[in-house]
Scaffold this motif. Structure first.
Motif, short mmCIF file in Angstrom:
data_model
loop_
_atom_site.label_atom_id
_atom_site.label_comp_id
_atom_site.label_asym_id
_atom_site.label_seq_id
_atom_site.Cartn_x
_atom_site.Cartn_y
_atom_site.Cartn_z
N LYS A 67 0.81 -1.22 0.00
CA LYS A 67 0.00 0.00 0.00
C LYS A 67 0.85 1.26 0.00
O LYS A 67 0.33 2.36 -0.25
N ARG A 68 2.13 1.11 0.29
CA ARG A 68 3.00 2.27 0.44
C ARG A 68 4.13 2.32 -0.60
O ARG A 68 5.12 3.01 -0.41
N THR A 69 3.96 1.57 -1.67
CA THR A 69 4.98 1.59 -2.72
C THR A 69 4.33 1.58 -4.09
O THR A 69 3.23 1.06 -4.26
N SER A 70 5.05 2.13 -5.05
CA SER A 70 4.58 2.08 -6.43
C SER A 70 5.02 0.78 -7.11
O SER A 70 4.57 0.47 -8.22
N LEU A 71 5.90 0.01 -6.45
CA LEU A 71 6.38 -1.23 -7.05
C LEU A 71 5.25 -2.24 -7.20
O LEU A 71 4.38 -2.36 -6.33
N PHE A 72 5.28 -2.97 -8.29
CA PHE A 72 4.35 -4.07 -8.52
C PHE A 72 4.92 -5.27 -7.77
O PHE A 72 5.97 -5.80 -8.13
N LEU A 73 4.24 -5.69 -6.69
CA LEU A 73 4.79 -6.71 -5.80
C LEU A 73 4.28 -8.11 -6.15
O LEU A 73 3.07 -8.35 -6.20
N LEU A 74 5.23 -9.02 -6.36
CA LEU A 74 4.94 -10.40 -6.71
C LEU A 74 5.09 -11.25 -5.45
O LEU A 74 6.20 -11.45 -4.96
N SER A 75 3.98 -11.73 -4.94
CA SER A 75 3.98 -12.44 -3.67
C SER A 75 4.32 -13.91 -3.83
O SER A 75 3.61 -14.66 -4.49
N MET A 76 5.43 -14.31 -3.23
CA MET A 76 5.74 -15.73 -3.09
C MET A 76 5.70 -16.04 -1.61
O MET A 76 6.63 -15.77 -0.86
N GLY A 77 4.56 -16.56 -1.18
CA GLY A 77 4.40 -16.86 0.24
C GLY A 77 4.25 -15.63 1.09
O GLY A 77 4.55 -15.66 2.30
N ALA A 78 3.78 -14.52 0.52
CA ALA A 78 3.62 -13.27 1.27
C ALA A 78 2.17 -12.80 1.30
O ALA A 78 1.90 -11.63 1.59
#
Length: 266
Positions: A172-183
């Motif tokens: 919610k606090r980053t512009s990065l596209f986050l790829l969740s592996m176990g997150a």
């Protein structure tokens, strides 16, 4: 209607709005299956991307080749490698090297995916293969790593084995596209390895993995059948059961007679 391959702009536009799917695939067959199944993003070995058949098999997959940083070398080596990948049809490249290396590529407008949390190539610094960010201090370190990647110009990051609350708060606090592996589901894509989904991973199964098919059992069955077929061939040769008449070619009798006369045979 064929699917359109997403661009960086497309992915940025849907950040925080929906979850995409991502797989690590290793073969052309797996890539083709991912395409037909409607998977959105794949991580692939560079040599697979360089296969001339790859884009025919996977035209709409957002494809991200990657190597561990010690397989490629310096920042200049990474830039050369990344341009080669981009020319071959990569949509982004994975890089677990330094922020300076990420920046070096980002400065050339190469879309870069970094890595935070549990980074296998750096596991010694975080205590091995275990969750990262379970304390306020280590969670802050993950957040700071994300902000460093952001500042370096990365497009996104794999966030691996980080507590779901931490990953969601960071997303919610980053512009990065986050790829969740176990997150957890608070990120932008769910990422699994094809070998885990297909049940071909015969080593440690991560907590986040899920087996959907038992290909290992099928491979074992096929190997047993392979051994049995080879054994039957050996037995047939030893007993003169192979070759049979249908497996050979015979010469017309008159031609055989003429041939034998020429070589002084019976």
């Amino acid at each position: 209607m064929p699917r359109k391959r997403p661009t960086i702009a497309d992915l940025r536009a849907i950040k925080g709005k929906k979850q995409l799917t991502m797989l690590r695939v290793m073969t052309l067959d797996e890539a083709e299956a991912a395409e037909k199944a409607g998977v959105d993003i794949v991580s692939i070995p560079p040599e697979l991307l360089l296969n001339p058949q790859y884009r025919d098999a996977a035209p709409s997959l957002f494809s991200m080749p990657g190597e561990n940083f010690f397989e490629i070398g310096t920042a200049d080596d990474f830039v050369r490698w990344a341009f080669r990948m981009y020319k071959a049809g990569a949509d982004a490249v994975y890089c677990s090297a330094s922020y300076a290396t990420v920046k070096r590529m980002a400065d050339e407008a190469i879309p870069v995916i970094g890595h935070v949390g549990l980074i296998p190539s750096r596991k010694t610094w975080t205590g091995g293969f275990k969750a990262v960010g379970k304390t306020a201090e280590t969670a802050l370190q993950v957040f700071e790593a994300v902000k460093q990647l952001e500042a370096a110009g990365a497009f996104g990051a794999e966030i691996e084995v980080v507590p779901v609350e931490v990953a969601e708060a960071i997303s919610k606090r980053t512009s990065l596209f986050l790829l969740s592996m176990g997150a957890g589901t608070g990120c932008d894509a769910q990422y699994l390895f094809a070998e885990d989904i297909l049940g071909t991973n015969r080593s440690h199964m991560p907590r986040h993995s899920k087996v959907y098919r038992n290909f290992a059992a099928e491979y074992d069955r096929l190997q047993a059948e392979r051994v049995a077929a080879f054994s039957e061939f050996v037995a047939d040769v030893n007993s003169n059961a192979y070759p049979e008449e249908k497996h050979i070619v015979r010469m017309p009798p008159e031609e055989l007679k003429a041939f034998m006369a020429k070589i002084g045979g019976e």
